[in-house]
Design a protein around this motif. Structure first.
Motif, PDB file in Angstrom:
ATOM      1  N   HIS A 121      49.447 128.974  74.516  1.00 41.59           N
ATOM      2  CA  HIS A 121      48.233 129.626  74.027  1.00 41.59           C
ATOM      3  C   HIS A 121      47.995 130.955  74.736  1.00 41.59           C
ATOM      4  N   ILE A 122      49.047 131.553  75.300  1.00 34.03           N
ATOM      5  CA  ILE A 122      48.869 132.865  75.921  1.00 34.03           C
ATOM      6  C   ILE A 122      48.746 133.921  74.823  1.00 34.03           C
ATOM      7  N   ALA A 123      48.322 135.129  75.209  1.00 33.29           N
ATOM      8  CA  ALA A 123      48.354 136.306  74.330  1.00 33.29           C
ATOM      9  C   ALA A 123      47.592 136.095  73.026  1.00 33.29           C
ATOM     10  N   ILE A 124      46.497 135.345  73.090  1.00 30.85           N
ATOM     11  CA  ILE A 124      45.651 135.120  71.919  1.00 30.85           C
ATOM     12  C   ILE A 124      44.268 135.696  72.213  1.00 30.85           C
ATOM     13  N   ASN A 125      43.732 136.407  71.253  1.00 32.50           N
ATOM     14  CA  ASN A 125      42.471 137.116  71.451  1.00 32.50           C
ATOM     15  C   ASN A 125      41.294 136.399  70.791  1.00 32.50           C
ATOM     16  N   GLY A 126      40.268 136.043  71.567  1.00 33.65           N
ATOM     17  CA  GLY A 126      38.995 135.629  71.004  1.00 33.65           C
ATOM     18  C   GLY A 126      38.780 134.159  70.773  1.00 33.65           C
ATOM     19  N   GLY A 127      39.817 133.343  70.760  1.00 32.03           N
ATOM     20  CA  GLY A 127      39.630 131.912  70.536  1.00 32.03           C
ATOM     21  C   GLY A 127      40.839 131.292  69.872  1.00 32.03           C
ATOM     22  N   VAL A 128      41.055 129.993  70.097  1.00 31.49           N
ATOM     23  CA  VAL A 128      42.224 129.314  69.528  1.00 31.49           C
ATOM     24  C   VAL A 128      41.850 128.276  68.482  1.00 31.49           C
ATOM     25  N   ASN A 129      40.556 127.909  68.417  1.00 29.64           N
ATOM     26  CA  ASN A 129      40.145 126.860  67.488  1.00 29.64           C
ATOM     27  C   ASN A 129      39.182 127.391  66.435  1.00 29.64           C
ATOM     28  N   LEU A 165      52.921 130.462  69.871  1.00 33.69           N
ATOM     29  CA  LEU A 165      51.481 130.511  70.064  1.00 33.69           C
ATOM     30  C   LEU A 165      50.832 129.643  68.994  1.00 33.69           C
ATOM     31  N   LEU A 166      50.104 128.637  69.450  1.00 31.05           N
ATOM     32  CA  LEU A 166      49.566 127.634  68.535  1.00 31.05           C
ATOM     33  C   LEU A 166      48.047 127.681  68.449  1.00 31.05           C
ATOM     34  N   HIS A 167      47.546 127.307  67.277  1.00 29.43           N
ATOM     35  CA  HIS A 167      46.131 127.000  67.096  1.00 29.43           C
ATOM     36  C   HIS A 167      45.782 125.853  68.041  1.00 29.43           C
ATOM     37  N   PRO A 172      42.363 118.428  62.309  1.00 21.88           N
ATOM     38  CA  PRO A 172      43.569 117.712  61.867  1.00 21.88           C
ATOM     39  C   PRO A 172      44.629 118.686  61.352  1.00 21.88           C
ATOM     40  N   ILE A 173      44.207 119.674  60.583  1.00 23.01           N
ATOM     41  CA  ILE A 173      45.121 120.724  60.127  1.00 23.01           C
ATOM     42  C   ILE A 173      44.571 122.049  60.632  1.00 23.01           C
ATOM     43  N   GLY A 174      45.235 122.607  61.632  1.00 16.10           N
ATOM     44  CA  GLY A 174      44.762 123.828  62.269  1.00 16.10           C
ATOM     45  C   GLY A 174      45.230 125.063  61.544  1.00 16.10           C
TER      46      GLY A 174
END
Length: 499
Positions: A121-129, A165-167, A172-174
């Motif tokens: 989850h590196i290099a992601i801007n503002g939120g992952v979910n 880089l993952l959600h 259940p489905i990101g």
């Protein structure tokens, strides 16, 4: 006027009346002899260890290294590797150096493929979910890549060259994942891994049903594990119908299509349709055996091939079923007891899954763990007598296969991209350090250059402090930086840095 140095400077320009503006010449008038002197450097990204220019592609002859191929050829002592135009072109002993190539004497040193993290989850801007909806297949991590994240450089220093880089795991489905190469200094587009298969994050377990996440999250469906399964079935059934409507429309002749509106484009169902057509791979966050078995049966009923169960800490209980389906497993080395879903986790998980024929890898889910993936992989040698070659494969060729990029990276073989790491000793030693890291034959990390840059940053900081102290009292406070600091994103980070 007072300059940024705190000294006085004369102003040579005069303020013009409104009526005089029509007489301003096309060539700008010099208004001051003062030329600013900057204490800092402008880099890309403009943070510590940012680059002033991108590295050039090198033509290299690495000589006499111990080469960990991560292929059927195993570990090769006293071996040369030649890199040309970003690719590995020769592997052997006592090779002739082509004209104009740079030689590196790597005697006593170890060369490995660049490491690959299946779950990052590196290099992601503002939120992952995007947690507002249980199904958010249309959102794309590739739209919010942050090339300024210092975790890119730190992971490079640990030998990582590729990361998925993952959600997060709120749904259940990101969302659709993004594979990147750690080309530190590139912009967001320049980080993306070219020609990689499309993937998407799914999730099972406590996080997706959200019944224990507090008052703010008790209304979104599903609230139970049976609701999670129903969510998947409903989504795939809708996607089947969507595909059928498009197939029916596309069978019409051009004349018939003139008199019938096409089905409405739906990006969510389009992404789910790609899964049903095996054009987008599922990487699914999972822990307990009952849910893993549920999803395997569900996938079978929709004729879906699951690429990888990620985390999968009870994978050892269902290793035979995972192997029979052909699903991979990407797990932690020895994390357990942080929630009830992982009470049955054991550190022998990797070995047990591997012995049953499951393609197994180690993932990080954490920027700090990502930069020491070699140590995480080596723990399986201690816990369950895994061979060194198999341990290294869990962070090189195995995740490459899970991501569908094994023809390009993941091992040291002729024709593959030159994503390589040179170590001062065995890469599986807790004492080992990276000396150089290449991506596409470009040296993005160098230990000596890193040490020099560290000293340069210390001097730059001192110069900035002195400049502030020399400035007038009314300018020393400067401006307050009110920008929010992004957290270290993980699967269950339910937070938007910008709100």
């Amino acid at each position: 006027m007072i300059t940024s140095h705190g000294t006085k400077a004369g102003i040579t320009a005069k303020r013009l009346s409104h009526s005089a503006h029509k007489n301003i010449p096309d060539t700008p008038t010099k208004i001051s002899n003062f030329e600013p002197v900057y204490a800092g450097r402008l880099t890309q990204p403009n943070v510590a260890f940012g680059r002033q220019s991108l590295p050039m592609q090198q033509q290299l002859h690495i000589r006499n290294a111990t080469v960990w191929t991560s292929s059927t050829k195993g570990i090769l002592p006293n071996t040369d590797v030649i890199i040309e135009q970003g690719k590995i072109t020769q592997i052997g002993q006592q090779l002739r150096t082509p004209t104009g190539f740079v030689q590196i004497d790597a005697k006593g040193q170890h060369l490995t493929p660049g490491f690959i993290d299946e779950h990052s989850h590196i290099a992601i801007n503002g939120g992952v979910n995007e947690g507002s909806d249980a199904i958010s297949a249309e959102v794309k991590i590739g739209d919010v890549i942050n090339p300024d994240d210092i975790a890119i450089y730190r992971s490079l220093a640990g030998g990582v060259t590729t990361a998925q880089l993952l959600h997060g795991s709120a749904n259940p489905i990101g969302g659709q994942a993004q594979l990147i190469k750690l080309r530190w200094g590139e912009n967001a587009s320049g980080l993306k891994f070219a020609n990689a298969p499309g993937t998407i994050k799914f999730a099972l377990g406590e996080n997706v049903k959200q019944s224990n996440w507090g008052d703010k999250y008790t209304r979104r469906f599903p609230q139970t594990r049976m609701g999670v399964e129903a969510t998947f079935r409903h989504a795939f059934t809708q996607a089947q119908d969507y595909l059928q409507r498009w197939q029916t429309y596309q069978t019409l002749s051009p004349q018939q299509q003139q008199f019938q509106a096409s089905p409405k484009l739906n990006y969510r169902l389009q992404a789910l349709g790609e899964i049903l057509q095996n054009q987008r791979d599922i990487h699914i966050h999972s822990y307990v055996q009952s849910e893993i078995l549920m999803f395997l049966k569900l996938a079978q009923s929709f004729n879906i091939q699951v690429s990888t169960f990620t985390h999968v800490l009870e994978g050892y209980k269902v290793a035979q079923e995972l192997a029979a389906h052909g699903a991979g497993a990407s797990t932690f080395s020895d994390w357990w007891a942080y929630k009830f879903e992982v009470y049955d986790a054991i550190p022998q998980n990797t070995c047990l899954m591997q012995r049953h024929g499951v393609l197994t890898s180690i993932n990080s889910d954490d920027d700090e763990m990502q930069r020491r993936l070699n140590q995480e992989a080596a723990k399986s040698m201690m816990y369950c007598d895994m061979s060194p070659q198999d341990a290294l494969a869990m962070i090189t060729i195995n995740p490459a296969k899970q991501l569908g990029i094994e023809a390009q990276v993941g091992s040291i073989e002729i024709g593959k991209q030159a994503d390589l790491v040179l170590w001062d000793q065995s890469p599986l030693s807790v004492y080992s350090k990276t000396l150089s890291v290449w991506v596409d034959g470009r040296q993005y990390f160098d230990r000596k250059a890193n040490q020099q840059e560290t000293m340069a940053l210390i001097k730059e900081r001192q110069a900035l402090i002195q400049k502030i102290l020399a400035s007038p009292q009314n300018r020393r406070d400067g401006e307050t930086d009110n920008r929010p600091t992004e957290p270290r994103w993980q699967c269950d980070t339910h937070y938007d840095a910008w709100h």
